[in-house]
Design a protein around this motif. Structure first.
Motif: not given
Lengths: 240, 358
Positions: A98-102, A110-112, A77-86
């Protein structure tokens, strides 16, 4: 407050500031090293995560088609890290969200974390010396099945065994059960490389089966040998 | 109630100081509730309770660290321990001798380590499969307070002059700042873990520095036996303001972080402690007092320990799903009920003159 005391305080503050500046510059100088280590660490999580979820806790096997020493990108599976706000109207292509009330935002991009084949070598089977690596390389070239332990002449296998074991979690227990090592000792995995970065500036990160990461000089001691780090890939003409 | 009462013949007991101690322990108990209900921002688990009354790291444990007023709670607690510990320890040393003072110090430190053992050995073994020795020796809340108290006692005994002892506190802070900044020590945050740097007990060291300051403030308060205002005017207020300016400057170059306690946060504890003591002293002078705070303050340690061990069990029985939709119930069951229950116990102990001193 006397003049002498004020002078002393100012001198003390300036001395501290100078020492602090030196310390800060030294820590800052480590940032590129820290960044490369962090990137390599994130990458090492991909096969580790795969192993935790796979039956028998096997690490990914080499791609049976290309048979090269690389992580099989189509299998893990591909990995990701949190990137910029959408943003509602993103400027560029979005790989994942990354969906959700954050933090009051609906989503983050998400950055691959991509293991680029040309920049990392992954081995699929366990070896702890150049001799064992050569046995592995030759076996793969000769078409050995990649989804199982590979039988080799006695003494050429993992830690001198008669087979090259597929990478898996708790390999030390299997090695002990087969009599390769006397007792299940995790230290036995200390010298089994899993992932090696392409060397930059005479060094490269190495990830070992006991989850240890180390930046090692290249060329250098095992596994930083030209035969292992830069040796030709294993695909035979037939397999290609 | 009078502003000052005698505890045996050793030293006077100040009601305003109990008020300040009670306020600090209330902060700590509150943070235990908010910490339990911090949710998970990334996973979308709802956050119950006010983040303002919780540690910042419960929401985001990274760089830059998120700091709230609650993050100053533990160093503030240690500061107060240093303040009151100075009086208790030195009065014994002067009036009953070194043996009595040493026994008192040993009793306090050992009791704190006993609490640390409960927390880091027993509870950890029961809940996480094994003891946490680092937490026991220096990394936990109780061991940090124990080491801070010990440092306050030892430095007070060795350097009797607070104006000189404070230089030791400053030196300890400078060492902390440099060890933290030079690439020789591992930080709590994950980012530098890959460097494999040496673990250094930065948090415990920081608490010890704050304790030294607390002991100095304790001595300064007594600098003129006939005029308690003198200590505030000549030392406590100026030192607090200097600490505030220094904390402001340090925040720009080495921001606060809860676990490693950079000196910006240590200095924040020092000036918060100084200002808080000044406020409660002033309250005492004008006759304003909150009886519950005094009761909490008199049994500070037992309230803190009960808050930590017993109340944390209580959280497990609360209906979190219901609390998400009923903020009034949340306030009642989480924000008020534990404090009220502990308050009842504190008042009950106070009325019977029971003080469990470490």
């Amino acid at each position: 407050m006397s003049k002498g005391r004020i002078t002393l305080i100012i001198a003390g503050v300036l001395t501290f500031a100078a020492a602090f500046q030196i310390a800060h510059k030294q820590r800052l100088a480590l940032k590129p090293y820290q960044d490369s280590a962090t990137q390599f660490h994130r990458l090492s999580l991909l096969p580790r995560g795969y192993a935790q979820a796979s039956e028998g806790e096997f690490w990914p096997q080499l791609d049976p088609t290309t048979r090269v020493f690389a992580l099989p990108l189509n299998a893990i599976p591909r990995g990701y890290t949190v990137g910029k706000q959408f943003k509602p109207e993103p400027a560029g292509h979005i790989d994942a969200l990354l969906l959700g009330k954050i933090n009051n935002s609906a989503a983050y991009t998400l950055k691959p974390v991509d293991p680029i084949v040309s920049e990392y070598r992954y081995f699929g089977h366990a070896f702890a010396s150049e001799k064992e690596f050569i046995a592995l390389r030759d076996a793969i070239r000769q078409g050995a099945a990649l989804d199982a332990d590979i039988p080799v002449p006695q003494g050429s296998g993992t830690l001198g065994a008669s087979k090259l074991y597929r990478l898996r979690n708790k390999l030390e227990e299997v090695l002990a059960k087969d009599g390769v090592i006397p007792v299940p000792d995790r230290n036995a995995l200390n010298n089994i490389p899993v992932l090696i970065e392409k060397p930059h500036d005479g060094k490269a990160w190495v990830f070992f089966l006991n989850n240890r990461m180390e930046q090692m000089p290249y060329p250098g001691p095992f596994p930083m040998l030209p035969s292992i780090v830069e040796g030709q890939d294993t695909a035979t003409p037939a397999a290609q | 109630m009078s502003d000052e009462s005698k505890t045996g013949e050793l030293h006077p007991r100040y009601d305003w100081l109990d008020q300040a101690r009670g306020f600090v322990v209330l902060m700590l108990i509150t943070s235990m509730a908010t910490g339990e209900f911090a949710g998970d921002i990334v996973m979308g688990e709802p956050i119950l309770g006010p983040p303002m009354y919780n540690h910042g790291y419960d929401y985001y444990d990274g760089i830059p660290a998120i700091i709230t007023f609650i993050d100053v709670g533990q160093p503030l607690f240690v500061f107060v321990m240093g303040f009151v510990g100075y009086t208790a320890f030195m009065s014994r040393l002067r009036k009953r001798g070194a043996r009595s003072a040493s026994l008192y110090a040993a009793r306090r430190v050992l009791l704190l380590y006993a609490l640390a053992a409960l927390d880091a050995i027993l509870l950890r073994s029961l809940t996480r499969g094994g003891p946490d020795w680092n937490m026991f020796w220096y990394g936990g809340t109780f061991s940090g307070i124990a080491l801070g108290s010990l440092t306050a006692f030892v430095t007070s005994a060795i350097i009797r002059n607070a104006d000189r002892r404070v230089l030791l506190g400053i030196a300890m802070m400078i060492i902390h700042a440099l060890v933290y900044e030079f690439p020789i020590s591992d930080h709590h945050t994950w980012y530098d873990d890959v460097l494999g740097l040496t673990k250094f007990p930065l948090g415990a060291w920081g608490l010890c520095s704050v304790a030294v300051f607390g002991s100095c403030f304790g001595q300064w308060f007594q600098m003129d036996k006939d005029d308690p205002l003198a200590g505030f005017q000549k030392r406590i207020a100026p030192a607090s303001m200097f600490a505030m300016i220094a904390a402001y400057c340090m925040e720009w170059i080495q921001p606060s972080e809860h676990h490693d306690l950079p000196i910006a946060l240590q200095l924040m504890a020092v000036y918060s402690g100084g200002l808080m003591l000044t406020i409660f002293f002033a309250f005492g002078k004008i006759g304003v007092r909150f009886p519950l705070l005094s009761s909490f303050g008199k049994n500070l340690l037992i309230m803190f320990a009960l808050g930590g061990f017993v109340v944390s069990v209580y959280w497990d029985f609360l209906p979190k799903d219901l609390l998400q939709t009923e903020p009034l119930l949340l306030l009642l069951l989480v924000g008020i009920a534990p404090i009220a229950a502990l308050g009842c116990l504190a008042v009950w102990l106070d009325k019977r003159g029971i003080m469990v001193r470490a």
